[in-house]
Design a protein around this motif. Sequence first.
Motif, PDB file in Angstrom:
ATOM      1  N   PHE A  43       0.833  -1.206   0.000  1.00 34.40           N
ATOM      2  CA  PHE A  43       0.000   0.000   0.000  1.00 34.40           C
ATOM      3  C   PHE A  43       0.864   1.252   0.000  1.00 34.40           C
ATOM      4  O   PHE A  43       0.601   2.211  -0.723  1.00 34.40           O
ATOM      5  N   MET A  44       1.903   1.257   0.842  1.00 31.88           N
ATOM      6  CA  MET A  44       2.782   2.422   0.920  1.00 31.88           C
ATOM      7  C   MET A  44       3.485   2.658  -0.413  1.00 31.88           C
ATOM      8  O   MET A  44       3.611   3.808  -0.873  1.00 31.88           O
ATOM      9  N   SER A  45       3.921   1.591  -1.053  1.00 31.58           N
ATOM     10  CA  SER A  45       4.578   1.726  -2.350  1.00 31.58           C
ATOM     11  C   SER A  45       3.619   2.275  -3.402  1.00 31.58           C
ATOM     12  O   SER A  45       3.999   3.109  -4.234  1.00 31.58           O
ATOM     13  N   GLU A  46       2.388   1.826  -3.365  1.00 30.16           N
ATOM     14  CA  GLU A  46       1.411   2.312  -4.331  1.00 30.16           C
ATOM     15  C   GLU A  46       1.151   3.805  -4.172  1.00 30.16           C
ATOM     16  O   GLU A  46       1.105   4.542  -5.165  1.00 30.16           O
ATOM     17  N   VAL A  47       0.974   4.264  -2.937  1.00 28.20           N
ATOM     18  CA  VAL A  47       0.656   5.690  -2.771  1.00 28.20           C
ATOM     19  C   VAL A  47       1.872   6.567  -3.063  1.00 28.20           C
ATOM     20  O   VAL A  47       1.729   7.695  -3.555  1.00 28.20           O
ATOM     21  N   LYS A  48       3.070   6.066  -2.809  1.00 28.00           N
ATOM     22  CA  LYS A  48       4.256   6.845  -3.192  1.00 28.00           C
ATOM     23  C   LYS A  48       4.374   6.932  -4.707  1.00 28.00           C
ATOM     24  O   LYS A  48       4.707   8.004  -5.255  1.00 28.00           O
ATOM     25  N   ALA A  49       4.114   5.835  -5.402  1.00 25.70           N
ATOM     26  CA  ALA A  49       4.157   5.875  -6.861  1.00 25.70           C
ATOM     27  C   ALA A  49       3.043   6.754  -7.416  1.00 25.70           C
ATOM     28  O   ALA A  49       3.236   7.482  -8.400  1.00 25.70           O
ATOM     29  N   LEU A  50       1.879   6.721  -6.786  1.00 24.93           N
ATOM     30  CA  LEU A  50       0.781   7.590  -7.213  1.00 24.93           C
ATOM     31  C   LEU A  50       1.137   9.056  -7.002  1.00 24.93           C
ATOM     32  O   LEU A  50       0.865   9.906  -7.860  1.00 24.93           O
ATOM     33  N   ARG A  51       1.732   9.368  -5.865  1.00 27.65           N
ATOM     34  CA  ARG A  51       2.141  10.755  -5.629  1.00 27.65           C
ATOM     35  C   ARG A  51       3.145  11.194  -6.688  1.00 27.65           C
ATOM     36  O   ARG A  51       3.078  12.333  -7.189  1.00 27.65           O
ATOM     37  N   ALA A  52       4.048  10.321  -7.049  1.00 23.18           N
ATOM     38  CA  ALA A  52       5.009  10.633  -8.110  1.00 23.18           C
ATOM     39  C   ALA A  52       4.286  10.890  -9.428  1.00 23.18           C
ATOM     40  O   ALA A  52       4.626  11.823 -10.166  1.00 23.18           O
ATOM     41  N   TYR A  53       3.298  10.063  -9.743  1.00 23.73           N
ATOM     42  CA  TYR A  53       2.524  10.240 -10.976  1.00 23.73           C
ATOM     43  C   TYR A  53       1.836  11.598 -10.987  1.00 23.73           C
ATOM     44  O   TYR A  53       1.888  12.329 -11.996  1.00 23.73           O
ATOM     45  N   TYR A  54       1.188  11.956  -9.899  1.00 26.33           N
ATOM     46  CA  TYR A  54       0.482  13.239  -9.858  1.00 26.33           C
ATOM     47  C   TYR A  54       1.465  14.408 -10.000  1.00 26.33           C
ATOM     48  O   TYR A  54       1.219  15.359 -10.744  1.00 26.33           O
ATOM     49  N   TYR A  55       2.576  14.338  -9.304  1.00 28.33           N
ATOM     50  CA  TYR A  55       3.544  15.438  -9.379  1.00 28.33           C
ATOM     51  C   TYR A  55       4.224  15.512 -10.741  1.00 28.33           C
ATOM     52  O   TYR A  55       4.586  16.603 -11.207  1.00 28.33           O
ATOM     53  N   PHE A  56       4.410  14.373 -11.393  1.00 28.40           N
ATOM     54  CA  PHE A  56       5.032  14.386 -12.721  1.00 28.40           C
ATOM     55  C   PHE A  56       4.178  15.173 -13.698  1.00 28.40           C
ATOM     56  O   PHE A  56       4.680  16.007 -14.459  1.00 28.40           O
ATOM     57  N   ASP A  57       2.877  14.952 -13.677  1.00 26.41           N
ATOM     58  CA  ASP A  57       2.006  15.736 -14.551  1.00 26.41           C
ATOM     59  C   ASP A  57       1.959  17.194 -14.123  1.00 26.41           C
ATOM     60  O   ASP A  57       1.961  18.105 -14.960  1.00 26.41           O
ATOM     61  N   LEU A  58       1.924  17.454 -12.829  1.00 29.83           N
ATOM     62  CA  LEU A  58       1.877  18.838 -12.359  1.00 29.83           C
ATOM     63  C   LEU A  58       3.103  19.630 -12.804  1.00 29.83           C
ATOM     64  O   LEU A  58       2.979  20.749 -13.310  1.00 29.83           O
ATOM     65  N   VAL A  59       4.299  19.064 -12.624  1.00 27.58           N
ATOM     66  CA  VAL A  59       5.504  19.814 -12.959  1.00 27.58           C
ATOM     67  C   VAL A  59       5.660  19.963 -14.465  1.00 27.58           C
ATOM     68  O   VAL A  59       6.199  20.969 -14.952  1.00 27.58           O
ATOM     69  N   ARG A  60       5.170  18.993 -15.230  1.00 28.41           N
ATOM     70  CA  ARG A  60       5.252  19.120 -16.690  1.00 28.41           C
ATOM     71  C   ARG A  60       4.251  20.138 -17.227  1.00 28.41           C
ATOM     72  O   ARG A  60       4.535  20.837 -18.207  1.00 28.41           O
ATOM     73  N   MET A  61       3.099  20.236 -16.611  1.00 28.56           N
ATOM     74  CA  MET A  61       2.082  21.159 -17.099  1.00 28.56           C
ATOM     75  C   MET A  61       2.277  22.576 -16.576  1.00 28.56           C
ATOM     76  O   MET A  61       2.091  23.547 -17.314  1.00 28.56           O
ATOM     77  N   PHE A  62       2.634  22.696 -15.280  1.00 27.29           N
ATOM     78  CA  PHE A  62       2.656  24.011 -14.642  1.00 27.29           C
ATOM     79  C   PHE A  62       4.043  24.472 -14.219  1.00 27.29           C
ATOM     80  O   PHE A  62       4.211  25.618 -13.823  1.00 27.29           O
ATOM     81  N   LYS A  63       5.020  23.604 -14.274  1.00 24.17           N
ATOM     82  CA  LYS A  63       6.436  23.896 -14.025  1.00 24.17           C
ATOM     83  C   LYS A  63       6.725  24.323 -12.594  1.00 24.17           C
ATOM     84  O   LYS A  63       7.480  23.659 -11.884  1.00 24.17           O
ATOM     85  N   ASN A  64       6.185  25.428 -12.156  1.00 23.08           N
ATOM     86  CA  ASN A  64       6.500  25.968 -10.822  1.00 23.08           C
ATOM     87  C   ASN A  64       5.356  25.643  -9.864  1.00 23.08           C
ATOM     88  O   ASN A  64       4.365  26.371  -9.786  1.00 23.08           O
ATOM     89  N   VAL A  65       5.521  24.540  -9.147  1.00 27.21           N
ATOM     90  CA  VAL A  65       4.427  24.046  -8.322  1.00 27.21           C
ATOM     91  C   VAL A  65       4.906  23.861  -6.884  1.00 27.21           C
ATOM     92  O   VAL A  65       6.085  23.610  -6.632  1.00 27.21           O
ATOM     93  N   PRO A  66       3.994  23.967  -5.923  1.00 29.40           N
ATOM     94  CA  PRO A  66       4.360  23.649  -4.541  1.00 29.40           C
ATOM     95  C   PRO A  66       4.657  22.167  -4.388  1.00 29.40           C
ATOM     96  O   PRO A  66       3.977  21.330  -4.996  1.00 29.40           O
ATOM     97  N   LEU A  67       5.646  21.852  -3.591  1.00 27.37           N
ATOM     98  CA  LEU A  67       5.992  20.455  -3.303  1.00 27.37           C
ATOM     99  C   LEU A  67       5.540  20.175  -1.877  1.00 27.37           C
ATOM    100  O   LEU A  67       6.230  20.516  -0.907  1.00 27.37           O
ATOM    101  N   ILE A  68       4.397  19.570  -1.739  1.00 26.14           N
ATOM    102  CA  ILE A  68       3.770  19.334  -0.440  1.00 26.14           C
ATOM    103  C   ILE A  68       3.819  17.839  -0.163  1.00 26.14           C
ATOM    104  O   ILE A  68       3.274  17.041  -0.927  1.00 26.14           O
TER     105      ILE A  68
END
Length: 508
Positions: free
Chosen positions: A142-167
């Motif tokens: 479960f922990m591995s899945e949510v870490k990979a999911l967080r990576a997926y969400y941030y990958f799209d965020l940084v590619r689309m918006f570039k300057n994003v908060p890292l929370i």
Amino acid sequence: MKLISFKQSFIALGVLVTLGSCDTDEKLDVKGNGVVFEQDFYRNETEAYSGLVAAYDKVGKFAGSMETAPLLFLNSASDDFYAGGGNSGDQPGLQVASNYTITPSNIPPAIWANYYQGVFRCNVMIQKLPAVPMDAAKKARFMSEVKALRAYYYFDLVRMFKNVPLILTPLTKEEVPNVLQAKPQDVYLQIEKDLNDAIADLPVTVPANESGRLTKGAATALLGKVYLYDNKKAEAAVQLEKVNGTPGGTSSFGYKLMPTFASLWDHSNKFNTESIFEIAYSDKSNADWGNFETGNDEGNVAAQLMGMRDYSRTDAGKAAGLPDYINGWGFMVVTTDLANALKTDPRFASTIFDANAEKAAGRITFTDSYNETGYHFIKYAAVNKDITATNPFLNFAINTYVIRLADTYLLEAEALGGTGLRAQALLDAVRARVGLGSVPVSLDAIYAERRLELAGEGHRWYDLVRTGQAAAKLAFKGFIPNKNEAFPIPYTEFNNTKMDQNDGYIQN
């Protein structure tokens, strides 16, 4: 700013995502007024699993919403599609992406919000999961899945918006006003860390009733792709080689190119041998206009939007065996440039429908979309037999690919610099699958192949930006260099925060 805070958080009745097959819907069952506040949750494995379901849920927005669906939004912004629709004001968020009149005030704010809601749910799980009494191996997964999911969400965020908060932790209400944006490089480092942490405890394969959950191969493929975007080509090549194995063969993860390109778009071929990360959509949620995008939107909405307007086969069209496409809403009109590039390619017939030619031959009728070219995208096209739900417009059970093997073949060839025997073999394998001969490998040849192979799958805009081709390829749409390489952060996110708007989008 709409970054969800820890004290305000809750898990609502009806959070639903298909972690298993398209017929398996997982709901969080709560009582009373329909909500369980987060501080009272995560007491056992069942509740932890419901939190995992909630963390996955926002992945479905990729094709499961309208103007806020990244698949539609990114396609509209590329040189391969016009937004289309009924007129210049139809789904305005897609129109402003298509013609580069996009501003902080007119970008659909839910694109940003959906990704950060996904991040928030992952952050809560990462914080809460260690204290949940449950099987250690399952907890690690479960922990591995949510870490990979967080990576997926941030990958799209940084590619689309570039300057994003890292929370990385749930925020208190008092912390929200002090949120700052991170350097893109720091976001990439965290994405890479999350994926490297996740890979060890993810399974190599999953049973059919868990299809759609992240695997070791999916996280490895995502890591390789992230490394390439982060300009770490050697690291990217290492990870992608693990995923790809011998070009044309079966990799150690069990991936293999489907025997024909057309078979990828047979919607019954879910989670096939080429699928690395795939989103399952359901026709069981029965979403309607009264509850759409409130936890019930689990179908592929993009399939409806991309259908041709008022499409109908004549008797001649039926006799010719033309597809019985649904009556759609006319979005994702193919540009003549993409149509011409694919015209003599074997993949044309599975990618584009030449509606004008069929209409001229008297086999169909349809109504023009805005910016009509006569060419329409059909990889995810719905036909009338797909209509099974009470409200079919919002509930198509047509899956979409996030990453598939042909994508990772071409990414590895690029990571290798577009030279060498292995890069040549990877490119050749993609072309051979559709009956095309070898061409000398080069970066330009790889970029051209990606456009033809992956058309309409949401990769093109990202590819143009990261390879420096966007200014030239998108000039006809109004793309402005040193501005439109990132989208504007929605204006609504600047209330009571210290964030700065992306360059070129400052509004007086």
